[in-house]
Motif scaffolding. Structure first.
Motif, PDB file in Angstrom:
ATOM      1  N   ASP A   1       0.818  -1.210   0.000  1.00 24.71           N
ATOM      2  CA  ASP A   1       0.000   0.000   0.000  1.00 24.71           C
ATOM      3  C   ASP A   1       0.857   1.268   0.000  1.00 24.71           C
ATOM      4  OD1 ASP A   1      -2.414   1.432  -0.093  1.00 24.71           O
ATOM      5  OD2 ASP A   1      -2.470   1.649   2.090  1.00 24.71           O
TER       6      ASP A   1
ATOM      7  N   ASP B   1       1.047   0.723   9.937  1.00 27.52           N
ATOM      8  CA  ASP B   1       0.407  -0.085   8.902  1.00 27.52           C
ATOM      9  C   ASP B   1       1.448  -0.821   8.071  1.00 27.52           C
ATOM     10  OD1 ASP B   1      -2.198  -0.643   7.241  1.00 27.52           O
ATOM     11  OD2 ASP B   1      -0.668  -0.036   5.772  1.00 27.52           O
TER      12      ASP B   1
ATOM     13  N   ARG C   1       1.965  -4.833   7.780  1.00 25.97           N
ATOM     14  CA  ARG C   1       1.955  -5.536   6.487  1.00 25.97           C
ATOM     15  C   ARG C   1       3.192  -6.427   6.368  1.00 25.97           C
ATOM     16  NH1 ARG C   1      -1.596  -3.466   2.575  1.00 25.97           N
ATOM     17  NH2 ARG C   1      -2.838  -1.776   3.418  1.00 25.97           N
TER      18      ARG C   1
ATOM     19  N   ASN D   1       2.918  -9.433   8.620  1.00 25.04           N
ATOM     20  CA  ASN D   1       2.031 -10.458   8.075  1.00 25.04           C
ATOM     21  C   ASN D   1       2.685 -11.210   6.922  1.00 25.04           C
ATOM     22  OD1 ASN D   1      -0.925 -10.691   9.150  1.00 25.04           O
ATOM     23  ND2 ASN D   1      -0.330  -8.556   9.405  1.00 25.04           N
TER      24      ASN D   1
ATOM     25  N   GLY E   1      -5.746  -7.028  -2.995  1.00 26.89           N
ATOM     26  CA  GLY E   1      -6.873  -6.175  -2.629  1.00 26.89           C
ATOM     27  C   GLY E   1      -6.399  -4.870  -2.004  1.00 26.89           C
ATOM     28  N   GLY E   2      -5.185  -4.877  -1.474  1.00 27.49           N
ATOM     29  CA  GLY E   2      -4.580  -3.651  -0.982  1.00 27.49           C
ATOM     30  C   GLY E   2      -4.835  -3.322   0.479  1.00 27.49           C
ATOM     31  N   GLU E   3      -5.713  -4.050   1.122  1.00 24.07           N
ATOM     32  CA  GLU E   3      -6.009  -3.778   2.530  1.00 24.07           C
ATOM     33  C   GLU E   3      -5.137  -4.639   3.440  1.00 24.07           C
ATOM     34  OE1 GLU E   3      -8.038  -1.402   3.524  1.00 24.07           O
ATOM     35  OE2 GLU E   3      -8.616  -0.933   1.457  1.00 24.07           O
ATOM     36  N   LEU E   4      -4.818  -4.123   4.599  1.00 20.73           N
ATOM     37  CA  LEU E   4      -4.078  -4.903   5.588  1.00 20.73           C
ATOM     38  C   LEU E   4      -4.849  -6.176   5.929  1.00 20.73           C
ATOM     39  CD1 LEU E   4      -1.861  -5.399   7.679  1.00 20.73           C
ATOM     40  CD2 LEU E   4      -3.046  -3.800   9.195  1.00 20.73           C
ATOM     41  N   THR E   5      -6.160  -6.073   5.989  1.00 21.88           N
ATOM     42  CA  THR E   5      -6.983  -7.244   6.315  1.00 21.88           C
ATOM     43  C   THR E   5      -6.876  -8.340   5.251  1.00 21.88           C
ATOM     44  OG1 THR E   5      -8.916  -6.127   5.376  1.00 21.88           O
ATOM     45  CG2 THR E   5      -8.629  -6.012   7.773  1.00 21.88           C
ATOM     46  N   ASP E   6      -6.528  -7.985   4.022  1.00 24.19           N
ATOM     47  CA  ASP E   6      -6.326  -8.993   2.979  1.00 24.19           C
ATOM     48  C   ASP E   6      -5.105  -9.854   3.300  1.00 24.19           C
ATOM     49  OD1 ASP E   6      -8.523  -8.018   1.510  1.00 24.19           O
ATOM     50  OD2 ASP E   6      -7.257  -6.540   0.502  1.00 24.19           O
TER      51      ASP E   6
ATOM     52  N   ARG F   1      -5.992 -12.061   6.209  1.00 21.77           N
ATOM     53  CA  ARG F   1      -6.853 -13.192   5.807  1.00 21.77           C
ATOM     54  C   ARG F   1      -6.013 -14.363   5.304  1.00 21.77           C
ATOM     55  NH1 ARG F   1     -11.135 -13.149   0.816  1.00 21.77           N
ATOM     56  NH2 ARG F   1     -11.896 -15.265   1.146  1.00 21.77           N
TER      57      ARG F   1
END
Length: 137
Positions: free
Chosen positions: A50, A70, A74, A77, A117-122, A125
């Motif tokens: 991101d 953030d 990332r 993760n 998807g670009g989100e941290l939550t992606d 997941r």
């Protein structure tokens, strides 16, 4: 007769910056290697992290600078995904290929598609899925 030793179980105090800038820079260098092994191009890597393409190019050239929470999350993760792949797959090449393979758990999309998807939550997941697969949950 054996004696029991008391172990401190009190949680450590919360620290707002659990990952130092030096650690983040090291994780970024490791992430560059992962991206190469996964066959991820620079545009995709910038999307996963991101950041703007120019920022990624500057970081890749060695001028990482200071990463925010953030960015550090990332990178953390990504390291967790790599660790889980090393545990799940005995052959590293299979783990690297898995990133781009369609997966029913992601609706037929690949882990890379999810991360793009670009989100941290992606990223989270994909990591949670792998942690569950390796028995880490």
């Amino acid at each position: 007769m054996a004696t029991l030793t008391r172990v401190a179980s009190e949680p450590r105090p919360f620290t707002p910056e659990p990952i130092t800038d030096e650690e983040a820079a090291a994780m970024f260098r490791a992430a560059l290697n992962l991206f190469r092994l996964w066959g991820v191009n620079d545009d995709q890597a910038a999307a996963i992290l991101d950041v703007a393409r120019r920022t990624f190019a500057r970081w890749k050239a060695g001028d990482v600078g200071r990463l925010g929470r953030d960015g550090k999350a990332r990178l953390s993760n990504l390291m967790g995904i790599h660790k889980a792949l090393k545990i799940v797959f005995s052959e590293a090449s299979r783990g690297y290929a898995w990133i781009k393979a369609p997966n029913a758990a992601f609706g037929g999309r690949s882990a890379l598609d999810v991360m793009l998807g670009g989100e941290l939550t992606d990223l989270m997941r994909v990591r949670r899925y792998l942690d569950a697969e390796r028995g880490g949950w």
